[in-house]
Write a protein that holds these residues in place. Structure first.
Motif, PDB file in Angstrom:
ATOM      1  N   ASN A   1       0.791  -1.312   0.161  1.00 22.54           N
ATOM      2  CA  ASN A   1       0.330  -0.318   0.166  1.00 22.54           C
ATOM      3  C   ASN A   1       1.312   0.975  -0.072  1.00 22.54           C
ATOM      4  N   ARG A   2       0.285   2.002  -0.588  1.00 24.24           N
ATOM      5  CA  ARG A   2       0.649   3.484  -0.625  1.00 24.24           C
ATOM      6  C   ARG A   2       1.370   4.115   0.609  1.00 24.24           C
ATOM      7  N   ASP A   3       0.797   4.103   1.353  1.00 27.13           N
ATOM      8  CA  ASP A   3       0.832   4.564   2.860  1.00 27.13           C
ATOM      9  C   ASP A   3       1.458   3.784   3.674  1.00 27.13           C
ATOM     10  N   THR A   4       1.967   2.374   3.241  1.00 26.61           N
ATOM     11  CA  THR A   4       2.813   1.965   4.237  1.00 26.61           C
ATOM     12  C   THR A   4       4.591   2.122   3.954  1.00 26.61           C
ATOM     13  N   PRO A   5       4.966   2.393   5.532  1.00 27.15           N
ATOM     14  CA  PRO A   5       7.154   2.893   5.412  1.00 27.15           C
ATOM     15  C   PRO A   5       7.094   1.649   4.501  1.00 27.15           C
ATOM     16  N   VAL A   6       8.203   2.541   3.698  1.00 24.99           N
ATOM     17  CA  VAL A   6       9.144   1.325   2.558  1.00 24.99           C
ATOM     18  C   VAL A   6       9.879   0.236   3.678  1.00 24.99           C
ATOM     19  N   GLU A   7      10.103   0.588   4.919  1.00 24.96           N
ATOM     20  CA  GLU A   7      10.967  -0.264   5.718  1.00 24.96           C
ATOM     21  C   GLU A   7       9.879  -1.177   6.133  1.00 24.96           C
ATOM     22  N   LEU A   8       8.213  -0.707   5.736  1.00 27.38           N
ATOM     23  CA  LEU A   8       7.808  -2.176   6.669  1.00 27.38           C
ATOM     24  C   LEU A   8       6.786  -2.436   5.497  1.00 27.38           C
ATOM     25  N   GLY A   9       7.368  -2.223   4.294  1.00 31.96           N
ATOM     26  CA  GLY A   9       6.929  -2.728   3.174  1.00 31.96           C
ATOM     27  C   GLY A   9       7.150  -4.318   3.060  1.00 31.96           C
ATOM     28  N   LYS A  10       7.569  -4.637   3.733  1.00 28.74           N
ATOM     29  CA  LYS A  10       7.780  -6.422   3.411  1.00 28.74           C
ATOM     30  C   LYS A  10       6.274  -7.318   4.623  1.00 28.74           C
ATOM     31  N   ASP A  11       6.121  -6.552   5.124  1.00 27.89           N
ATOM     32  CA  ASP A  11       4.984  -6.982   5.874  1.00 27.89           C
ATOM     33  C   ASP A  11       3.720  -6.467   5.094  1.00 27.89           C
ATOM     34  N   ASP A  12       3.489  -5.779   4.303  1.00 24.37           N
ATOM     35  CA  ASP A  12       2.297  -6.011   3.003  1.00 24.37           C
ATOM     36  C   ASP A  12       2.788  -6.825   1.945  1.00 24.37           C
ATOM     37  N   TYR A  13       3.762  -7.589   1.610  1.00 24.72           N
ATOM     38  CA  TYR A  13       3.858  -8.512   0.486  1.00 24.72           C
ATOM     39  C   TYR A  13       3.763  -9.693   1.693  1.00 24.72           C
ATOM     40  N   LEU A  14       4.440  -9.956   2.580  1.00 28.35           N
ATOM     41  CA  LEU A  14       4.045 -11.017   3.269  1.00 28.35           C
ATOM     42  C   LEU A  14       2.378 -11.050   3.910  1.00 28.35           C
ATOM     43  N   ILE A  15       1.884 -10.168   4.017  1.00 32.84           N
ATOM     44  CA  ILE A  15       0.195 -10.559   4.203  1.00 32.84           C
ATOM     45  C   ILE A  15      -0.309 -10.715   2.706  1.00 32.84           C
ATOM     46  N   CYS A  16      -0.251 -10.181   1.894  1.00 38.85           N
ATOM     47  CA  CYS A  16      -0.972 -10.543   0.233  1.00 38.85           C
ATOM     48  C   CYS A  16      -0.456 -12.195   0.408  1.00 38.85           C
ATOM     49  N   MET A  17       0.108 -12.423  -0.140  1.00 38.08           N
ATOM     50  CA  MET A  17       0.949 -13.527   0.245  1.00 38.08           C
ATOM     51  C   MET A  17       0.701 -15.031   0.530  1.00 38.08           C
ATOM     52  N   ASP A  18       0.279 -14.697   2.180  1.00 36.26           N
ATOM     53  CA  ASP A  18      -0.500 -15.257   2.790  1.00 36.26           C
ATOM     54  C   ASP A  18      -2.353 -15.499   2.451  1.00 36.26           C
ATOM     55  N   LYS A  19      -2.047 -14.692   2.233  1.00 30.35           N
ATOM     56  CA  LYS A  19      -3.922 -14.597   1.381  1.00 30.35           C
ATOM     57  C   LYS A  19      -4.223 -14.659   0.251  1.00 30.35           C
ATOM     58  N   VAL A  20      -3.164 -14.714  -0.687  1.00 29.23           N
ATOM     59  CA  VAL A  20      -3.535 -15.652  -2.137  1.00 29.23           C
ATOM     60  C   VAL A  20      -2.594 -16.548  -2.835  1.00 29.23           C
ATOM     61  N   TYR A  21      -1.578 -17.272  -1.574  1.00 29.70           N
ATOM     62  CA  TYR A  21      -0.792 -18.373  -1.617  1.00 29.70           C
ATOM     63  C   TYR A  21      -2.071 -19.598  -3.124  1.00 29.70           C
ATOM     64  N   ASP A  22      -2.744 -19.839  -1.923  1.00 31.52           N
ATOM     65  CA  ASP A  22      -4.327 -21.230  -1.888  1.00 31.52           C
ATOM     66  C   ASP A  22      -4.645 -20.611  -3.550  1.00 31.52           C
ATOM     67  N   VAL A  23      -4.712 -19.758  -3.495  1.00 28.93           N
ATOM     68  CA  VAL A  23      -5.084 -19.528  -4.867  1.00 28.93           C
ATOM     69  C   VAL A  23      -4.828 -19.397  -6.391  1.00 28.93           C
ATOM     70  N   ALA A  24      -3.113 -18.916  -6.329  1.00 28.27           N
ATOM     71  CA  ALA A  24      -2.230 -18.649  -7.146  1.00 28.27           C
ATOM     72  C   ALA A  24      -1.204 -19.971  -7.277  1.00 28.27           C
ATOM     73  N   ASP A  25      -1.284 -20.111  -9.320  1.00 19.33           N
ATOM     74  CA  ASP A  25      -0.552 -20.919  -9.607  1.00 19.33           C
ATOM     75  C   ASP A  25       1.092 -20.505  -9.760  1.00 19.33           C
ATOM     76  N   TYR A  26       1.787 -19.037  -9.196  1.00 18.91           N
ATOM     77  CA  TYR A  26       2.560 -18.646  -9.031  1.00 18.91           C
ATOM     78  C   TYR A  26       2.549 -17.621  -8.563  1.00 18.91           C
ATOM     79  N   ILE A  27       3.327 -16.543  -7.337  1.00 17.16           N
ATOM     80  CA  ILE A  27       3.707 -15.134  -7.369  1.00 17.16           C
ATOM     81  C   ILE A  27       4.218 -14.684  -7.519  1.00 17.16           C
TER      82      ILE A  27
END
Length: 338
Positions: free
Chosen positions: A143-169
């Motif tokens: 998300n735009r308002d997530t500081p860059v140094e905390l950006g990994k948290d957003d990627y981890l959230i998304c990864m957790d939620k899409v993992y079961d429906v994605a063929d690749y991420i």
């Protein structure tokens, strides 16, 4: 013929209005007889990439169907894979309009969309509702308002939620339209991000009893040293693939056009050679150990062949698809199936 008529009509609209019009109508026609207007029977010849079997070598790049609303329509056109997103944990409107500009003489587009999307939960629901007739990749961002140094948290959230429906991420750290995002491509920030994503990937693989590969999407605006550094980081963290490239900030090829000063990423024919060059350098740096999905300025079967000759395993379309139409999928598949 139908596409050329539709294109002429939509090119009378501004870029974003035409895009929204197209997605809405593709969604409406995807699973009824009206899909005959764009449906193609593309010969299947599986390409094994990142451990995934792709039915043909041509995919739709991220950005076209951010929220996964027209997956079935794009599958009907013959795309072997469809990369939806970029998606963020929370919905966000993106940057102010206007934010999408056609450069018709150059067969190019400038966009500064800014990861506009309805959020990861909405995307997951749309993927589950689709018929899954093509490989589905999910492109994730912060998300735009997530500081860059905390950006990994957003990627981890998304990864957790899409993992079961994605063929690749696909991990998007190369869009030029989210402030500070590209800084994640470098040094310790990149290593930390990839390390944590890899750890999460292995945890989710055990949880769901399936392995979903992880690919990193990179920018074309990289020095040779930066490409080498990214390659070493990909190898060190055992990332499954790379996607090269995103849009460029370079304007030299279109500086004569009135839209050139617009901020954002440039895509289309002006990106063709730069993207292919990055693919070649990245392939050499990776020494064939990690596959590359080639994207950027593919407007012909020869453009796609050049990407493969440079080191790509399969390719993706976006701007070339807008200008050339669905026939490009068939042309490339025929070329790469030889």
């Amino acid at each position: 013929m139908f596409y050329k008529i539709a294109q002429k009509f939509m090119f009378q609209m501004n870029g974003e209005t035409a895009h929204n019009f197209a997605i809405t109508n593709l969604k409406l026609t995807a699973n009824n007889p009206l899909n005959c207007l764009y449906k193609q029977n593309i010969p299947s010849k599986p390409f094994e990439v990142m451990g995934v079997s792709f039915p043909n070598p041509v995919g739709l790049a991220a950005g076209m169907d951010k929220d996964g609303e027209a997956i079935d329509a794009f599958a009907a056109m013959g795309f072997g894979h469809i990369e939806v997103g970029t998606v963020t944990p929370r919905p966000q409107p993106g940057n102010d309009k206007p934010r999408l500009f056609r450069l018709k003489p150059a067969k190019a587009i400038i966009n500064r969309m800014g990861f506009n999307n309805k959020g990861v939960d909405n995307l997951v629901a749309n993927i589950k509702a689709s018929s899954r007739k093509a490989v589905i990749g999910v492109n994730i961002g912060k998300n735009r308002d997530t500081p860059v140094e905390l950006g990994k948290d957003d990627y981890l959230i998304c990864m957790d939620k899409v993992y079961d429906v994605a063929d690749y991420i696909a991990v998007n750290i190369s869009s030029p339209n989210t402030p500070g995002l590209r800084s994640l491509q470098y040094g310790e920030l990149l290593n930390e991000l990839l390390s944590e994503l890899k750890t999460k990937q292995l945890e989710l693989a055990k949880q769901y009893d399936k392995y979903v590969p992880l690919a990193l999407k990179i920018a074309p605006d990289l020095s040779d040293d930066e490409i080498q550094s990214i390659a070493q980081c990909l190898l060190a963290n055992k990332i499954d693939g790379a996607i090269a490239t995103n849009t460029t900030l370079e304007r030299a090829a279109v500086s004569h056009l009135p839209e050139a000063p617009e901020a954002g990423g440039l895509s289309g024919k002006p990106l063709t050679s730069a993207s292919t060059e990055v693919i070649g350098k990245l392939s050499k740096a990776l020494n064939g150990e990690i596959p590359i999905i080639g994207v950027g300025g593919i407007h012909s079967a020869q453009d796609a062949q050049d990407k493969v000759d440079a080191g790509a395993s399969i390719v993706q379309l976006y701007t070339g698809f807008i200008y050339e139409g669905p026939q490009l999928i068939a042309d490339i598949t025929r070329q790469l199936n030889k």
